[in-house]
Design a protein around this motif. Sequence first.
Motif, short mmCIF file in Angstrom:
data_model
loop_
_atom_site.label_atom_id
_atom_site.label_comp_id
_atom_site.label_asym_id
_atom_site.label_seq_id
_atom_site.Cartn_x
_atom_site.Cartn_y
_atom_site.Cartn_z
N HIS A 2 -4.76 -10.65 6.08
CA HIS A 2 -3.64 -9.93 5.39
C HIS A 2 -2.24 -10.15 6.29
N ASN A 29 -4.76 -3.26 -9.87
CA ASN A 29 -5.38 -3.61 -8.55
C ASN A 29 -6.59 -4.59 -8.86
N GLY A 33 -5.32 -7.94 -7.90
CA GLY A 33 -5.46 -8.29 -6.53
C GLY A 33 -4.86 -7.34 -5.48
N GLY A 34 -5.17 -7.22 -4.30
CA GLY A 34 -4.54 -6.45 -3.33
C GLY A 34 -5.73 -5.46 -2.76
N ASP A 35 -5.75 -5.69 -1.61
CA ASP A 35 -7.24 -4.76 -0.80
C ASP A 35 -6.76 -3.35 -0.64
N MET A 36 -7.76 -2.56 -1.17
CA MET A 36 -7.16 -1.09 -0.87
C MET A 36 -7.67 -0.78 0.58
N LEU A 37 -6.75 -0.82 1.62
CA LEU A 37 -7.21 -0.23 2.96
C LEU A 37 -7.07 1.01 3.34
N LEU A 59 -2.23 -1.30 0.67
CA LEU A 59 -2.58 -2.51 0.10
C LEU A 59 -2.39 -3.73 0.75
N GLY A 60 -3.56 -4.53 0.93
CA GLY A 60 -3.27 -5.71 1.82
C GLY A 60 -3.18 -6.94 0.90
N PHE A 61 -2.41 -7.79 1.26
CA PHE A 61 -2.09 -9.08 0.60
C PHE A 61 -2.23 -10.36 1.34
#
Length: 95
Positions: A2, A29, A33-37, A59-61
């Motif tokens: 990210h 999401n 996309g976008g990782d839930m961190l 959220l990670g991108f």
Amino acid sequence: MHGAFILTTVIVENAEAFAEYRTAVAQVNAKLGGDMLVRGSVREVLEGEAEVGEMVVALGFADAETARAYIASEDYAALAPLRARAGRFLIRVVG
């Protein structure tokens, strides 16, 4: 890896609307996309001003441009009325 993050804090003022928002934003999401961190509530404030119970989401991108595109998307913009009913949101891009 990210390169940028969307960090959001929420003071929930309407639990029912916030529950609806969580369901709806999960669909965004999944689509964009976008990782839930991180997703959880503040249990203790160690320094500064915040509210116990405030929700925190990260959220990670891949990069800042992708994070901004997520926020600018029609899908995310469509959730604005629900966010307004749910509580007070502070949304920022980091990185």
